[in-house]
Enzyme design. Structure first.
Site, PDB file in Angstrom:
ATOM      1  N   ASP A  86      -4.022  -1.315  -1.173  1.00 57.86           N
ATOM      2  CA  ASP A  86      -5.070  -1.686  -0.210  1.00 57.86           C
ATOM      3  C   ASP A  86      -6.443  -1.135  -0.604  1.00 57.86           C
ATOM      4  OD1 ASP A  86      -4.221   0.905   0.355  1.00 57.86           O
ATOM      5  OD2 ASP A  86      -3.932   0.588   2.502  1.00 57.86           O
ATOM      6  N   SER A  92       0.805  -1.231   0.000  1.00 59.29           N
ATOM      7  CA  SER A  92       0.000   0.000   0.000  1.00 59.29           C
ATOM      8  C   SER A  92       0.835   1.277   0.000  1.00 59.29           C
ATOM      9  CB  SER A  92      -0.931  -0.014   1.190  1.00 59.29           C
ATOM     10  OG  SER A  92      -1.613  -1.221   1.181  1.00 59.29           O
ATOM     11  N   ARG A 119       7.300   6.347  -4.430  1.00 55.62           N
ATOM     12  CA  ARG A 119       7.918   6.957  -3.255  1.00 55.62           C
ATOM     13  C   ARG A 119       7.360   6.274  -2.018  1.00 55.62           C
ATOM     14  NH1 ARG A 119       3.833   9.595  -5.423  1.00 55.62           N
ATOM     15  NH2 ARG A 119       2.088  10.079  -4.058  1.00 55.62           N
TER      16      ARG A 119
HETATM   17  C1  GLC Z   1      -0.777   5.965   1.623  1.00 55.41           C
HETATM   18  C2  GLC Z   1      -0.251   5.169   0.434  1.00 55.41           C
HETATM   19  C3  GLC Z   1      -1.401   4.582  -0.362  1.00 55.41           C
HETATM   20  C4  GLC Z   1      -2.321   3.788   0.553  1.00 55.41           C
HETATM   21  C5  GLC Z   1      -2.779   4.660   1.725  1.00 55.41           C
HETATM   22  C6  GLC Z   1      -3.637   3.883   2.708  1.00 55.41           C
HETATM   23  O1  GLC Z   1      -1.495   7.040   1.131  1.00 55.41           O
HETATM   24  O2  GLC Z   1       0.519   6.031  -0.385  1.00 55.41           O
HETATM   25  O3  GLC Z   1      -0.915   3.751  -1.395  1.00 55.41           O
HETATM   26  O4  GLC Z   1      -3.430   3.335  -0.165  1.00 55.41           O
HETATM   27  O5  GLC Z   1      -1.647   5.152   2.412  1.00 55.41           O
HETATM   28  O6  GLC Z   1      -2.953   2.814   3.279  1.00 55.41           O
END
Ligand code: GLC
Length: 435
Positions: free
Chosen positions: A141, A88, A103
């Site tokens: 996620d 995620s 990143r």
């Molecule tokens: C951060 C991550 C994203 C993820 C979110 C929730 O924003 O960059 O990819 O979906 O957290 O976990």
């Protein structure tokens, strides 16, 4: 690509690399529509790993998967098990870059991973250990949440996470995705879009920021990034609260915690969102629970006005987070002209933070100007944010199932290495058995 139809079947592994835990699941999708069975194990994600080396990270994850398989399948002859990996972070899951991490977010800071595909080193670590796993899908996620929720509720059109980070995914028609134009996919084919809305307004031209937002950003490992997320997500709520209290204490015209040692309060990130939750949850008129919390956690003796200030501050921080979150949901609904929708939401802030759901629902009513009569207890709002199904377990398994099905059908758009994907799995041995 596309929603599940509820009839997906098979056995899949799912792995979720979250901020605090590593979760491994075995998910069985039986023949019955929309059903699933799941067994899971959790492994602690050591804090040092988040700032360690890439090899340590992948090695640790592969070790956990190996332990899981040894524990649940001792002595068995296993086919290669297909794995859906919930990673995620802003990683491309698109046709161009595959699993390239853009990143790190959420406090991770591991050298040598940004800008690179995370899949080969992960697969390498599995291979070194001889773990019988085929990585089938790398997912976000939010995408997992969208797909898992849509599996059991066909009204679901958006998946959201309000947790350590915050973000959403929805389904777009391929014809409306400019960067995929060269693929000439059928324009009405559906593809999940991970919005990465945490990065909304990184340019700081839309949302007003407080001086505390500026400090959070400046002191973070990635200043200038995740501007929206830094105002909403669980990782930052406690820190915002702490920064305000320190600032008020240091302002000699405001006599707060006067003459007391605020040493503990001065420590960055010493308060997390659960602290704020507890303050907002204090049921007593004299805020005695907040009083005890300040004493035990921060060695502070607070007066009644100081306690009231803490309560109001928590309310403001929590309310801003919920209302900004609702703006994100409303933006997707407006873009897609959704007049009604269910939004599957997950994450610690959504599930545990007091009043977060009610505040978000109220904000949606204001944004869309819904008739307040319809918002009465009996009637339902046209767009409702509801508790999601398990995205990084069931969702990851479903996406693995849908991916295998596409490979079997010869729809290889976006599939990195179709030949290797089915190798040694049940799907290769019994291709007639539709997933
Ligand atoms: C951060 C991550 C994203 C993820 C979110 C929730 O924003 O960059 O990819 O979906 O957290 O976990």
């Amino acid at each position: 690509m596309g929603f599940p139809n509820g009839y997906e079947t098979g056995t899949f592994l799912a792995l979720d690399m979250g901020g605090t835990n590593l979760r491994v699941c075995e998910v069985i999708l039986p023949e019955e529509k929309g059903e699933f069975d799941i067994i899971q194990s959790k492994y602690r994600m050591p804090e040092e790993l988040k700032t360690g080396t890439a090899d340590e990270l992948w090695g640790y994850i592969a070790d956990c998967l190996q332990q899981f398989i040894e524990y649940h399948h001792e002595g068995e002859e296993l086919d290669q098990l297909p794995l859906g990996f919930t990673f995620s972070y802003p990683a491309s899951q698109d046709y161009i870059d595959h699993g390239v991490l853009q990143r790190w977010t959420k406090g991770f800071d591991i050298d040598g991973v940004e800008g690179k595909d995370v899949v080969p080193p992960f697969e390498e670590a599995l291979k070194e250990r001889g773990v019988p796993i085929r990585l089938t899908a790398l997912i976000n996620d939010t995408t997992g949440t969208l797909i898992a929720s849509a599996y059991t509720d066909t009204e679901v059109k958006i998946g959201c996470i309000f947790g350590t980070g915050c973000n959403a995914a929805y389904m777009e028609n391929c014809g409306s995705i400019p960067k995929l134009a060269h693929m000439n996919l059928p324009p009405d084919t559906l593809m999940a879009i991970n919005c990465e809305w945490g990065a909304f307004d990184n340019e700081h031209v839309i949302l007003p920021r407080t001086p505390y937002d500026v400090v959070i950003d400046n002191e973070s490992p990635r200043p200038g990034q995740q501007a929206f997320e830094k105002m909403i997500a669980g990782l930052y709520l406690g820190e915002l609260f702490r920064l305000v209290l320190v600032d008020l204490h240091d302002n000699k015209e405001i006599h707060i915690f006067e003459g007391q040692d605020i040493g503990t309060l001065r420590k960055p990130y010493s308060l997390d969102a659960s602290f704020l939750s507890a303050v907002e949850d204090d049921p007593f008129e004299n805020l005695s629970e907040t009083h005890d919390l300040l004493a035990s956690k921060l060695s502070l003796r607070a007066t009644k006005p100081e306690l009231e200030l803490c309560r109001r501050l928590a309310e403001l921080i929590g309310t801003r987070a919920a209302r900004l979150s609702a703006c994100g949901v409303a933006a997707i609904c407006k873009k897609k002209n959704y007049e009604t929708a269910h939004v599957g939401a997950d994450g610690s802030v959504f599930n545990k933070y007091p009043h977060f759901k009610a505040r978000g629902a109220q904000a949606l009513r204001e944004i869309f100007d819904w008739d307040p009569k319809k918002g009465s207890k009996s009637a339902r709002d046209p767009v409702e944010i509801v508790a999601a199904e398990d995205g990084s377990g069931v969702g990851a398994a479903l996406i693995a199932a849908l991916t295998i099905k596409r490979v079997q059908e010869g729809q290889l758009a976006g599939i990195k290495n179709a030949g290797a994907m089915l190798k040694g799995t049940k799907a290769e041995k019994q291709p007639e058995e539709q997933v």
